[in-house]
Design an enzyme around this catalytic site. Structure first.
Site, PDB file in Angstrom:
ATOM      1  N   ASP A  98       0.780  -1.232   0.000  1.00  0.00           N
ATOM      2  CA  ASP A  98       0.000   0.000   0.000  1.00  0.00           C
ATOM      3  C   ASP A  98       0.816   1.289   0.000  1.00  0.00           C
ATOM      4  OD1 ASP A  98       1.054  -0.022   2.577  1.00  0.00           O
ATOM      5  OD2 ASP A  98      -0.798  -0.763   3.478  1.00  0.00           O
ATOM      6  N   GLU A 120      -0.131  -9.092  -0.918  1.00  0.00           N
ATOM      7  CA  GLU A 120      -0.736  -8.549   0.301  1.00  0.00           C
ATOM      8  C   GLU A 120      -1.971  -7.719  -0.053  1.00  0.00           C
ATOM      9  OE1 GLU A 120       1.738  -7.623   4.003  1.00  0.00           O
ATOM     10  OE2 GLU A 120       0.828  -5.663   3.595  1.00  0.00           O
ATOM     11  N   GLU A 134      -2.100   5.061   2.926  1.00  0.00           N
ATOM     12  CA  GLU A 134      -2.073   3.643   2.544  1.00  0.00           C
ATOM     13  C   GLU A 134      -3.445   3.066   2.208  1.00  0.00           C
ATOM     14  OE1 GLU A 134       1.671   4.393   4.901  1.00  0.00           O
ATOM     15  OE2 GLU A 134      -0.444   4.937   5.102  1.00  0.00           O
ATOM     16  N   HIS A 210       6.111   5.629  13.581  1.00  0.00           N
ATOM     17  CA  HIS A 210       6.537   6.451  12.450  1.00  0.00           C
ATOM     18  C   HIS A 210       5.416   6.871  11.512  1.00  0.00           C
ATOM     19  CE1 HIS A 210       6.238   2.464  10.599  1.00  0.00           C
ATOM     20  NE2 HIS A 210       6.054   3.109   9.472  1.00  0.00           N
ATOM     21  N   ARG A 212       2.422   8.494   9.374  1.00  0.00           N
ATOM     22  CA  ARG A 212       2.040   9.884   9.147  1.00  0.00           C
ATOM     23  C   ARG A 212       0.803  10.285   9.945  1.00  0.00           C
ATOM     24  NH1 ARG A 212       4.181  12.471   4.455  1.00  0.00           N
ATOM     25  NH2 ARG A 212       5.627  11.118   3.320  1.00  0.00           N
ATOM     26  N   HIS A 243      12.870   5.963  13.176  1.00  0.00           N
ATOM     27  CA  HIS A 243      12.723   6.175  11.738  1.00  0.00           C
ATOM     28  C   HIS A 243      13.466   7.447  11.323  1.00  0.00           C
ATOM     29  CE1 HIS A 243      10.648   6.840   7.871  1.00  0.00           C
ATOM     30  NE2 HIS A 243      10.287   5.593   7.924  1.00  0.00           N
TER      31      HIS A 243
END
Length: 382
Positions: A98, A120, A134, A210, A212, A243
């Site tokens: 994604d 996936e 995503e 990490h 967004r 990250h």
């Protein structure tokens, strides 16, 4: 008969972990010519995975730039793939999951009228803002893809609700295949801090954060809760591979610096991460992949998000949603650290994500689709 040209396309570390074993499986099959294109959406973290799996890309778009945006990632992937697809002329393009690379890779293949396989496939939260971007990426790829490789039966059911029922295969998750390669008993870490920890007498907690959608107040809440856990439980050691995102770096150091039992370290390569996970006590994460990997190693997972596209793990009891509120995160971590029966209940629940045969099933499905295998693959029974 000429070989079937199958190109894997990926650009981030999580994609690479899950696609590398599949790329290697394709390369080992005589029916296929395996091609690999990386976008390098994440340059350093991607390269470490390629090195571990001894995988050399045939094409490298090298798109990463400082403070890149979703628009620059997508546009550079899309235009970069034009040249690659014109030159390579694959019979099938495989994308994973994604990411922006996933969406742009699928769209580029569609523009070139090349079939797309989605590894996936079928994960959904049904909230377009979480995970962002995503959720929309994987829905758009689902609309483009010709072959859909679902980790679980519930992922297949999600696609069926969107009227996607043709060429859908339940394969398990390729990340379980990757663990069989990377986890090594009694291995020595390259990161010195990890060799100094006492995994027998201390409760080592692996942390990642990490995403967004957690930028801003959610990340502040998470960091504050982590520090409270370390303060309240002197037997714990928190290890946080931070990250490379400047936003994440700033938040982690602002709230967690200076604590003697919170170790902020550089991102780990996949082998280091998997072996740390194998030795830790508990995983606290907003990552998707760790929700699948940790249960395979009998580690409970607290998910630092409001929802998960992996409800099978919640239903199986290997994962619990801790959310993004400080008090809830602290209380849920406290329960697992202080209540042995609750901890054992999670640690020994069955992992619903795979048996280490996902790459074989995906490759068998591609062979069947192109008529070089007489039967479809067996289905993973999670």
């Amino acid at each position: 008969m000429s070989k079937i040209r199958v190109m894997t396309v990926f650009g981030t570390r999580p994609e690479a972990i899950k696609m590398a074993p599949l790329a290697l499986e394709l390369a080992n099959r005589p029916q296929f010519q395996a091609l690999c294109c990386v976008t390098a959406q994440h340059r350093e973290m991607l390269d470490s995975v390629l090195n571990i799996f001894s995988l050399t890309p045939d094409y490298d778009l090298n798109i990463m730039e400082p403070r890149q945006t979703l628009s620059t990632i997508t546009s550079k992937c899309l235009t970069g793939m034009d040249r690659v697809l014109e030159e390579a002329k694959p019979d099938l393009v495989l994308v994973h999951g994604d990411t922006s690379t996933t969406f742009a890779g699928a769209l580029a293949a569609f523009y070139h009228k090349i079939p797309v396989g989605h590894v996936e496939a079928g994960l959904r939260t049904y909230d377009k803002w979480s995970p962002y971007p995503e959720e929309i990426n994987r829905k758009l790829v689902g609309a483009i893809a010709d072959l859909h490789f679902c980790p679980t039966a519930s992922n297949r059911d999600n696609l069926a609700r969107e009227a996607i029922t043709q060429n859908v295969f339940v394969t398990g998750n390729t990340v379980i295949d990757a663990l069989h390669t990377t986890v090594i008993k009694d291995s020595t870490f390259l990161e010195p801090v990890l060799n100094e920890l006492d995994y027998g007498s201390r409760k080592v907690i692996l942390v990642t954060c990490h995403r967004r959608e957690n930028y801003g107040q959610p990340m502040t809440n998470i960091m504050t809760a982590l520090r409270r856990v370390a303060d309240a439980f002197p037997e714990t050691e928190l290890v946080y591979p931070v990250h490379l995102s400047p936003v994440v770096q700033e938040a982690a150091h602002k709230y967690l610096d200076g604590h003697p039992r919170i170790h902020l370290i550089a991102p780990l390569d996949v082998r280091e991460m998997h072996n740390l996970m194998a030795r830790c006590c508990l995983v606290m994460t907003d990552s998707g992949g760790l929700q699948e990997e940790a249960p395979a190693l009998d580690k409970p997972v607290l998910v630092l998000r409001k929802e998960t596209e992996r409800p099978e793990a919640v239903q199986a009891g290997t994962v619990r949603l801790a959310g993004i509120e400080e008090e809830t995160i602290f209380q849920m971590a406290s329960q697992l650290l202080s209540d042995r029966s609750e901890y054992e209940k999670m640690a020994h629940a069955a992992n619903p994500y795979g048996d280490g045969q996902a790459c074989r099933r995906i490759t068998d499905a591609i062979a069947w689709h192109f008529g070089v295998r007489t039967a479809p693959p067996d289905e993973f029974q999670g």
